[in-house]
Motif scaffolding. Structure first.
Motif, short mmCIF file in Angstrom:
data_model
loop_
_atom_site.label_atom_id
_atom_site.label_comp_id
_atom_site.label_asym_id
_atom_site.label_seq_id
_atom_site.Cartn_x
_atom_site.Cartn_y
_atom_site.Cartn_z
N GLY A 118 10.93 -9.30 11.07
CA GLY A 118 11.44 -9.23 12.42
C GLY A 118 12.68 -8.53 12.70
O GLY A 118 13.15 -8.73 13.84
N SER A 119 13.36 -7.71 11.65
CA SER A 119 14.63 -7.01 12.14
C SER A 119 14.12 -5.61 12.27
O SER A 119 13.22 -4.92 11.78
N PRO A 120 14.93 -4.81 13.47
CA PRO A 120 14.72 -3.43 13.39
C PRO A 120 15.28 -2.59 12.41
O PRO A 120 14.65 -1.68 12.05
N ARG A 121 16.03 -3.31 11.58
CA ARG A 121 16.45 -2.58 10.18
C ARG A 121 15.72 -2.84 9.07
O ARG A 121 15.28 -3.93 8.80
N LYS A 122 15.18 -1.55 8.39
CA LYS A 122 14.32 -1.71 7.41
C LYS A 122 14.76 -2.02 5.87
O LYS A 122 14.28 -1.97 5.08
N ASN A 123 16.50 -1.96 5.84
CA ASN A 123 16.80 -1.95 4.54
C ASN A 123 18.08 -2.80 4.65
O ASN A 123 19.07 -2.49 3.81
N ARG A 124 18.30 -3.67 5.48
CA ARG A 124 19.40 -4.42 5.57
C ARG A 124 19.14 -6.02 5.21
O ARG A 124 18.29 -6.09 4.46
N ASN A 125 19.76 -6.90 5.62
CA ASN A 125 19.88 -8.15 5.37
C ASN A 125 18.29 -8.86 5.36
O ASN A 125 18.08 -9.34 4.17
N THR A 126 17.87 -9.02 6.38
CA THR A 126 16.49 -9.53 6.43
C THR A 126 15.40 -8.55 5.72
O THR A 126 14.89 -9.52 4.86
N ALA A 127 15.63 -7.26 5.59
CA ALA A 127 14.68 -6.65 4.92
C ALA A 127 14.70 -6.83 3.23
O ALA A 127 13.86 -7.00 2.58
N LYS A 128 16.08 -6.95 3.10
CA LYS A 128 16.31 -7.50 1.53
C LYS A 128 15.77 -8.81 0.98
O LYS A 128 15.27 -9.04 0.13
N MET A 129 15.82 -9.74 2.14
CA MET A 129 15.36 -11.07 1.81
C MET A 129 14.00 -11.00 1.86
O MET A 129 13.22 -11.61 0.82
N CYS A 130 13.31 -10.22 2.55
CA CYS A 130 11.73 -10.13 2.51
C CYS A 130 11.53 -9.34 1.11
O CYS A 130 10.36 -9.96 0.45
N GLU A 131 12.15 -8.45 0.59
CA GLU A 131 12.00 -7.81 -0.38
C GLU A 131 12.00 -9.02 -1.71
O GLU A 131 10.85 -8.73 -2.60
N SER A 132 12.92 -9.57 -1.70
CA SER A 132 13.03 -10.55 -2.75
C SER A 132 12.13 -11.58 -2.83
O SER A 132 11.61 -12.15 -4.01
N PHE A 133 11.64 -11.96 -1.50
CA PHE A 133 10.62 -12.97 -1.67
C PHE A 133 9.35 -12.40 -1.99
O PHE A 133 8.58 -12.88 -2.92
N ALA A 134 9.07 -10.99 -1.59
CA ALA A 134 7.80 -10.53 -2.22
C ALA A 134 7.88 -10.11 -3.87
O ALA A 134 6.95 -10.39 -4.49
N ASN A 135 9.19 -9.96 -4.27
CA ASN A 135 9.20 -9.83 -5.69
C ASN A 135 8.78 -11.19 -6.44
O ASN A 135 8.35 -11.45 -7.46
N GLY A 136 9.41 -12.41 -5.93
CA GLY A 136 8.99 -13.70 -6.31
C GLY A 136 7.35 -13.99 -6.49
O GLY A 136 6.90 -14.48 -7.26
N VAL A 137 6.81 -13.43 -5.14
CA VAL A 137 5.31 -13.66 -5.02
C VAL A 137 4.58 -12.97 -6.23
O VAL A 137 4.05 -13.53 -6.79
N LYS A 138 5.27 -11.55 -6.28
CA LYS A 138 4.62 -10.62 -7.39
C LYS A 138 4.73 -11.32 -8.98
O LYS A 138 4.10 -11.40 -9.71
N GLU A 139 6.03 -12.03 -9.13
CA GLU A 139 6.32 -12.47 -10.28
C GLU A 139 5.51 -13.61 -10.76
O GLU A 139 4.87 -13.73 -12.07
N ALA A 140 4.88 -14.37 -9.75
CA ALA A 140 4.05 -15.57 -9.88
C ALA A 140 2.60 -15.10 -10.08
O ALA A 140 1.66 -16.08 -9.87
N GLY A 141 2.43 -13.74 -9.97
CA GLY A 141 0.93 -13.43 -9.97
C GLY A 141 0.37 -13.19 -8.59
O GLY A 141 -1.00 -12.97 -8.76
N GLY A 142 1.15 -13.00 -7.69
CA GLY A 142 0.35 -12.99 -6.44
C GLY A 142 0.58 -11.43 -5.77
O GLY A 142 1.16 -10.68 -6.48
N GLU A 143 0.09 -11.09 -4.63
CA GLU A 143 0.06 -9.77 -3.94
C GLU A 143 1.17 -10.03 -2.65
O GLU A 143 0.76 -10.99 -2.06
#
Ligand SMILES: Cc1cc2nc3c(=O)[nH]c(=O)nc-3n(C[C@H](O)[C@H](O)[C@H](O)COP(=O)(O)O)c2cc1C
Length: 217
Positions: A9-34
């Motif tokens: 929900g941030s207009p910026r695609k590579n800053r604080n919120t986006a990076k938190m989203c990426e990290s969450f996504a990496n955790g999902v993938k690490e645990a075998g999810g999409e």
């Protein structure tokens, strides 16, 4: 494979919120999810129009949002997912307006005007909220708890109660020297970014892993 949709929900695609989203996504993938990250500011939509198609007796769109705009395919995707994450910077002591519009459109159709307000969501999705903000953790704890509760009320009503993940005291400007910023010390901000933000990202990663583990039971 279990699937988690992450709304930035941030207009910026590579800053604080986006990076938190990426990290969450990496955790999902690490645990075998999409995981799929969707940038809310890329979607052409507005908040609820109060058309009430989702509440119409015997209506073909009862229980789902039918307003024809860019959000409909996203809402369909979310209703088939196993988890939803909503990430927002704090703007003027609230989530961003676009995030707020998304929450209206996502939750209101699943909220029935009946005794006890039962949820008619097709699935009790696992949920998480990611908040990023300029203020410190101490100030956030003084100023925002009611806002977080209010933001999450409908989400908790129609899905599961969200897990909260925070990044406080974020690094807002790429170059603090270029802007009029007298209330923040750029050196303290830089130190926080270098020392604390990696920990915040790790927390988001762990939360992503935990979401998949709790979906898998
Ligand atoms: C319009 C606007 C209003 C803001 N209002 C607040 C606020 O009320 N409280 C706060 O802590 N931070 C506020 N911020 C700062 C952002 O929440 C913070 O820098 C956030 O981490 C930015 O996320 P991003 O880097 O993903 O865009 C505001 C930023 C903008 C652009």
């Amino acid at each position: 494979m279990k699937n988690v949709i992450i709304m930035n929900g941030s207009p910026r695609k590579n800053r604080n919120t986006a990076k938190m989203c990426e990290s969450f996504a990496n955790g999902v993938k690490e645990a075998g999810g999409e995981a799929e990250i969707i940038n809310l500011y890329d979607i052409d939509f507005k908040g609820c129009r109060s058309c009430f198609a989702c509440k119409l007796k015997d209506g073909k769109n009862f229980g789902r949002c039918a307003y024809p705009d860019g959000l409909i395919p996203i809402l369909e995707k979310v209703s088939k997912a196993d988890g939803i994450v909503i990430a927002s910077p704090i703007y003027c002591s609230d989530v961003t307006g676009v995030t707020r519009c998304f929450i209206e459109r996502l939750t209101f159709p699943f909220f029935e005007y009946k005794e006890g307000y039962p949820s008619i969501a097709p699935k009790k999705l696992k949920t998480a909220m990611i908040y990023t903000m300029n203020v410190s953790e101490t100030l956030s704890n003084q100023m925002y708890p009611d806002m977080f509760d209010k933001t999450e009320f409908m989400i908790s009503t129609v899905f599961e109660k969200p897990v909260r993940i925070f990044a406080y005291d974020t690094y807002q400007f790429s170059d603090y020297d270029k802007y009029v910023v007298e209330t923040f010390d750029k050196n303290k901000k830089l130190k926080h970014k270098e020392e604390q933000f990696p920990i915040d990202l790790q927390n988001a990663f762990e939360a992503g892993k935990n979401m998949i583990q709790s979906i898998n039971g």
